[in-house]
Design a protein around this motif. Structure first.
Motif, PDB file in Angstrom:
ATOM      1  N   ALA A 137       0.588  -1.216   0.084  1.00 46.30           N
ATOM      2  CA  ALA A 137       0.193  -0.273  -0.003  1.00 46.30           C
ATOM      3  C   ALA A 137       1.152   1.505   0.072  1.00 46.30           C
ATOM      4  CB  ALA A 137      -0.489  -0.341   1.213  1.00 46.30           C
ATOM      5  N   ALA A 138       1.742   0.829   0.745  1.00 39.47           N
ATOM      6  CA  ALA A 138       3.379   2.306   0.333  1.00 39.47           C
ATOM      7  C   ALA A 138       3.660   2.782  -0.522  1.00 39.47           C
ATOM      8  CB  ALA A 138       3.930   2.103   1.698  1.00 39.47           C
ATOM      9  N   ALA A 169      -6.188  -7.253  -4.714  1.00 37.23           N
ATOM     10  CA  ALA A 169      -7.117  -6.659  -4.964  1.00 37.23           C
ATOM     11  C   ALA A 169      -7.942  -5.875  -4.199  1.00 37.23           C
ATOM     12  CB  ALA A 169      -7.976  -7.559  -5.875  1.00 37.23           C
ATOM     13  N   ASP A 170      -8.060  -5.354  -3.452  1.00 37.70           N
ATOM     14  CA  ASP A 170      -8.609  -4.340  -2.581  1.00 37.70           C
ATOM     15  C   ASP A 170      -7.511  -3.550  -2.618  1.00 37.70           C
ATOM     16  OD1 ASP A 170     -10.594  -5.564  -1.265  1.00 37.70           O
ATOM     17  OD2 ASP A 170     -10.558  -5.823   0.740  1.00 37.70           O
ATOM     18  N   ALA A 175      -7.468   2.369  -6.214  1.00 35.07           N
ATOM     19  CA  ALA A 175      -6.541   3.520  -7.407  1.00 35.07           C
ATOM     20  C   ALA A 175      -6.885   2.751  -9.271  1.00 35.07           C
ATOM     21  CB  ALA A 175      -4.703   2.964  -7.365  1.00 35.07           C
ATOM     22  N   ARG A 176      -7.598   1.801  -9.138  1.00 30.95           N
ATOM     23  CA  ARG A 176      -7.742   1.294 -10.323  1.00 30.95           C
ATOM     24  C   ARG A 176      -7.223   0.831 -10.882  1.00 30.95           C
ATOM     25  NH1 ARG A 176     -12.515   2.296 -12.520  1.00 30.95           N
ATOM     26  NH2 ARG A 176     -11.806   2.303 -14.356  1.00 30.95           N
ATOM     27  N   ILE A 177      -5.870  -0.271 -10.080  1.00 32.44           N
ATOM     28  CA  ILE A 177      -4.762  -0.356 -10.244  1.00 32.44           C
ATOM     29  C   ILE A 177      -5.237  -1.992 -11.312  1.00 32.44           C
ATOM     30  CG2 ILE A 177      -2.248  -0.716 -10.049  1.00 32.44           C
ATOM     31  CD1 ILE A 177      -2.316   0.818  -7.909  1.00 32.44           C
ATOM     32  N   THR A 178      -4.135  -2.189 -12.738  1.00 32.73           N
ATOM     33  CA  THR A 178      -3.782  -3.462 -13.191  1.00 32.73           C
ATOM     34  C   THR A 178      -3.312  -4.505 -12.603  1.00 32.73           C
ATOM     35  OG1 THR A 178      -4.913  -2.879 -15.515  1.00 32.73           O
ATOM     36  CG2 THR A 178      -3.680  -4.399 -15.235  1.00 32.73           C
ATOM     37  N   HIS A 203     -11.510  -8.625  -8.835  1.00 31.87           N
ATOM     38  CA  HIS A 203     -10.762  -7.131  -9.647  1.00 31.87           C
ATOM     39  C   HIS A 203     -11.426  -7.659 -11.148  1.00 31.87           C
ATOM     40  CE1 HIS A 203      -8.547  -4.276  -8.981  1.00 31.87           C
ATOM     41  NE2 HIS A 203      -7.044  -4.677 -10.597  1.00 31.87           N
ATOM     42  N   PRO A 204     -12.126  -5.993 -11.535  1.00 35.23           N
ATOM     43  CA  PRO A 204     -11.606  -5.479 -12.668  1.00 35.23           C
ATOM     44  C   PRO A 204     -11.069  -5.220 -13.642  1.00 35.23           C
ATOM     45  CG  PRO A 204     -12.264  -4.433 -11.830  1.00 35.23           C
ATOM     46  CD  PRO A 204     -11.943  -4.307 -10.371  1.00 35.23           C
TER      47      PRO A 204
END
Length: 377
Positions: A137-138, A169-170, A175-178, A203-204
């Protein structure tokens, strides 16, 4: 790409003992099932891969909750091409990605050569080769475009469980990251419960890659795949693919479809898992006998063991020099882990060697020679 460097592990393969076509036939419970259709016209074939093969790959990655279809699959010449196409599509100059580390060098080196900033998310041996979610996360930046996973892990054999993957995935969702998950060693898992394919976790913007080379022991069939529920991403990858290959060999496609048929696949995986478990047992006994000179975390998946070799004073050896001398004096070949996987500081994973699990008979010959070499160091 520019400033491309030598790929240090290009010639060091790791897979269960390779099968012949006749070996594959013997694994089938259906005597009428053909490896090749002799009437098959040797055209380019389907651009995406045959529907029969793509359906079987979709089934391989499906879960009870999420059923995938042939439309979610694009077939490629090996997983190395699958990774190349996805990485080239999801990130470019000025972007930032985060890559689980250590892992197969292509996954972070290729973006580096394309002027992508790469953050290495380090797995920790003291934590069973699990990385920290807080650290992940960091590491996220405003320009972070992707998180790269490898499950099960090459070279450590660590397995990221389902609850851990859901937390990744969360973090990515915010941040809408692939997320790209290299699953080339799946379903070679030695413990329960086995994690699902990441592409089924909701996860989309997730995509996974795989191939026949590692878990399925057919590296000579140069066939891999990309699986995603993101139709836009699959379309973009397909456009990139137009500049590399038209289609895979129809003969490779046929062998792959045969191997993944339910008349063959269960026996194929039973065989490969048995080979790896035999190897793990041998290495575990070896490590116990030489506890003052080597250590490891027993792998939970994949086809590799990551063993650290220690000198007489308890410090890690120079793995590159150790591996070279071992080869020269005992004709035993191991991959120097720090040299081939330590791309961060140059000192990561010092003293580690990667040992292939899929050839237990070779281990029966080689481990006594390795033990003798360690004892006389």
């Amino acid at each position: 790409m520019k400033n491309v460097q030598e790929f240090k592990i290009d010639q060091w393969s790791s897979y269960a003992s390779a099968l012949s076509v006749n070996d594959l036939r013997k694994l089938s419970t259906n005597p009428d099932l053909e490896v090749f259709n002799p009437e098959l016209k040797l055209t380019y074939g389907s651009y995406e891969g045959s529907r029969k093969l793509r359906e079987r790959i979709a089934e391989l990655h499906s879960s009870e909750e999420t059923r995938l279809t042939a439309d979610n699959v694009l077939v490629t010449p090996g997983s190395i091409m699958a990774n190349y196409l996805v990485l080239d599509t999801i990130c470019g100059p000025g972007d930032h990605i985060i890559c689980q580390y250590p892992t197969f060098g292509q996954l972070y080196m290729l973006p580096m050569f394309n002027d992508v900033e790469v953050g290495l998310w380090k797995m920790k041996e003291e934590n069973g080769w699990m990385p920290s979610l807080d650290e992940l996360a960091a590491m996220i930046k405003p320009n972070t475009k992707a998180i790269i996973l490898n499950n099960p892990s090459n070279p450590t054999g660590a397995v990221l469980p389902k609850d851990f993957l859901l937390q990744v995935a969360d973090i990515a969702d915010i941040a809408r990251i692939t997320i790209l998950c290299d699953e080339v060693f799946s379903p070679l898992f030695f413990t329960e419960p086995k994690p699902p394919s990441f592409v089924t976790l909701g996860h989309p913007h997730s995509v996974v890659t795989g191939s026949l080379s590692k878990a399925f022991a057919i590296p000579g069939v140069r066939l891999g795949w990309i699986v995603t529920q993101d139709a836009e991403l699959l379309c973009k990858v397909g456009m990139t693919r137009d500049y590399t290959t038209i289609s895979v060999s129809q003969l490779d496609d046929s062998v792959a479809a045969f191997a993944l048929d339910q008349a063959v696949l269960p026996n194929l995986m039973k065989r490969n898992l048995a080979l790896c478990r035999d190897s793990i047992s041998q290495i575990d006994e070896f490590v116990k006998r030489n506890a003052q000179r080597c250590r490891w975390v027993k792998p939970k998946g994949a086809g590799t063991a990551f063993v650290q070799i220690l000198g007489r004073h308890g410090k890690p050896v120079d793995d590159a020099a150790f591996s070279t001398k071992l080869s020269d004096e005992e004709s035993v070949c191991v991959l120097p882990g720090g040299h081939c996987f330590g791309e961060g500081t140059g000192h990561d994973f010092k003293g580690y060697v990667r040992i292939t699990l899929g050839e237990p008979e070779l281990l029966r010959e080689g481990l006594p020679l390795l033990e003798r070499f360690i004892q006389k160091m």
